[in-house]
Design a protein around this motif. Structure first.
Motif: not given
Lengths: 196, 99, 104, 158
Positions: C27-41, B30-43
């Motif tokens: 790269r990050f080890p677990d779901f919660y840390s990955r959330l921070h990386a997603a936060g950057i984007t 879900i997190a990846a899909v959310n991020m993917f969506g944000t990127k699509t908006v930007l793209l």
């Protein structure tokens, strides 16, 4: 040039996503991947300069159908909580893959007869399209040509479509929302009156 | 320069897609899909400038909203297991049943 | 001219941040840390790219729409992240914590 | 009263989005705005909390502060992702007391925490707020309550 690169990349992503969807067993993950699939196709539509189609894809593909598929999952599953770990695939879906590959190959073969993308001499461009492009703004006053064609020139056609979509929507709502207990609504009304 | 940015966004989308495919948990997806969506908006926004069609920005706008709705719907399903109304209503129903 | 350079810097920095965030989510080890990386984007990367585009667009409807996209992302992305983390915690997904540096 | 200003705001919004001024299109705009306001009134969503006009004068200062925090936090997380100078992550799950006085403040605070990368608010209760932080430094920084104070100062004081 850049259009080609973006096209190829998006198509590669699309292919990867589709293969992943075929290979996966967790329905929830598949719905999430369908969301990505829809976002990718919208990106492709944008690259091909078709904003109206991309709009529809955004509203229907990414929005409504994701929600509907999730709602269906919720209705057909018994356990109240979705496990967050996933099982590995139980069998290899070779047969469906072959069927899809053959169908896809047939469709690709069919595209060889289609006029190339954006060809001004294609049959679709030579008949009424020119008339719409020249006259739609003067005759209807609507700046978006696609809207002018859909809502004015083919108004009755669209009316029929809207009736069909409305019926389908009502049916889906009845199917999905039908299980809600009536007492809840009644009690909620009572509660609100008490608060007021 | 828009080209460089769109390529960068495509790379990011690829990385997010890897995460969505790899999992391992549903929430990662879900997190990846959310991020993917944000990127699509930007793209799409970048593509609007790349092709000079400012109308495309409207699509980016719609996507920014739709993506959010999709994520919230997914989360509601995961946490609650259904799409029935709010928690309060559920509690009212349960109380009614127990009485 | 200066505006052009500024907007290129913004766009390039945004693109670079996007890639870095992508590497982080990989790269990050677990779901919660990955959330921070997603936060950057979701935050600085999106802001810089939209700002760069806005500088290119100049004053007008395009800039208004970019600002609107920015505002939507600004309000929805933390809500989505919070809901995601909350849902994950409630379903019993344990974060990988760094036990050595904890005092309690 | 609120619904009139809501309608005016929506209409300005509509004009900015469309950019057309022909009478026919303006008429469509008016109809859609009226429908939206009617539905919002029916759903009872135009109230003090969901339509906080009274906060709009406080927005610029809050935005500047939160932008500064976002930039700072981003640089930190980027360094940790790239692993410069042996920087590494040490994820933490901490509970800190919630010092905000009302619901709106609590929500703004939780949102601000989540907006700055490196910290995500996971759970919000009446008195505490559970936070997942990427580093111990970020968790300690939040535990000092500095951000909470800044937000109360910038959003709620005159």
């Amino acid at each position: 040039m850049i259009d080609t690169i973006i096209n190829i990349t998006l198509l590669a992503f699309l292919a990867t996503t589709s293969v992943a969807i075929v290979r996966m067993t967790n329905l929830f993950a598949i719905v999430m991947l369908f969301g990505i699939f829809s976002l990718l196709s919208a990106g492709l539509f944008v690259v091909m300069d078709a904003p109206d189609v991309a709009f529809t894809e955004a509203a229907v593909g990414a929005g409504i159908s994701t929600v509907l598929m999730l709602a269906t999952l919720a209705l057909t599953r018994n356990s109240s909580k979705t496990p967050y770990t996933e099982a590995s695939p139980a069998h290899r879906p070779w047969l469906p893959l072959i069927v899809v590959a053959v169908t896809g190959a047939a469709l690709v073969y069919g595209t060889w007869d289609i006029p190339s993308f954006g060809d001004p001499n294609a049959p679709a461009q030579t008949h009424v399209a020119r008339y719409y492009i020249e006259n739609s703004i003067v005759e209807t006053g609507v700046p978006n040509m696609v809207t002018a064609v859909l809502a004015s020139y083919r108004g009755f056609d669209t009316l029929g479509e809207v009736a069909v979509v409305y019926t389908a929507g009502v049916a889906v709502l009845l199917l999905i929302g039908g299980r809600r207990p009536k007492t809840a609504v009644k009690l909620k009304d009572k509660g609100e009156q008490d608060e007021a | 320069m828009f080209i460089a940015v769109s390529l960068a966004i495509l790379i990011t989308m690829g990385l997010a897609l890897t995460r969505a495919l790899a999992g391992p948990t549903t929430y990662d997806r879900i997190a990846a899909v959310n991020m993917f969506g944000t990127k699509t908006v930007l793209l799409i926004a970048v593509l609007a400038f790349l092709s000079g069609l400012n109308d495309l920005l409207d699509i980016a706008l719609v996507y920014a909203l739709i993506n959010f709705i999709g994520v919230v719907a997914a989360l509601k399903l995961v946490t609650q297991g259904n799409f029935h109304a709010s928690d309060r209503e559920e509690r009212v129903v349960e109380k009614e049943r127990s009485e | 001219m200066i505006i052009d350079i500024l907007s290129w810097i913004c766009l390039l920095a945004g693109g670079a941040l996007g890639i870095i965030g992508g590497v982080g989510i990989y790269r990050f080890p677990d779901f919660y840390s990955r959330l921070h990386a997603a936060g950057i984007t979701d935050t600085l990367c999106a802001m810089l790219i939209l700002l760069g585009l806005g500088l290119q667009a100049g004053w007008g409807i395009a800039a208004f729409k970019l600002a609107l996209i920015f505002v939507f992302l600004f309000f929805t992305s933390p809500t989505a992240s919070h809901a995601l983390a909350n849902a994950a915690l409630h379903s019993g997904l344990k974060p990988k914590l760094d036990m050595e540096s904890r005092h309690d | 009263m609120k619904s009139y200003s809501f309608a005016a705001l929506l209409f300005i919004f509509w004009i900015f989005l469309s950019g057309h001024f022909e009478p026919l299109l303006l008429g469509f705009g008016v109809v859609s705005v009226a429908l939206t306001v009617f539905l919002s009134k029916r759903m009872n969503v135009i109230d003090h909390e969901s339509y906080p006009l009274h906060l709009s004068s406080k927005l610029p200062s809050f935005f500047l502060y939160i932008l500064k925090e976002i930039v700072k936090a981003n640089i930190d997380v980027v360094i940790r992702i790239l692993g410069w100078r042996g920087a590494s992550v040490s994820p933490q799950l901490v509970k800190i007391p919630l010092l905000q006085k009302n619901d709106l403040g609590a929500v703004i605070y939780a949102n601000a925490i989540t907006l700055t990368p490196g910290t995500v608010s996971i759970e919000l209760s009446d008195e505490t707020i559970t936070i997942h932080a990427l580093t111990k430094a970020a968790a300690d920084e939040l535990a000092t309550g500095r951000m909470s104070n800044e937000i109360s100062k910038r959003v709620f004081e005159k």
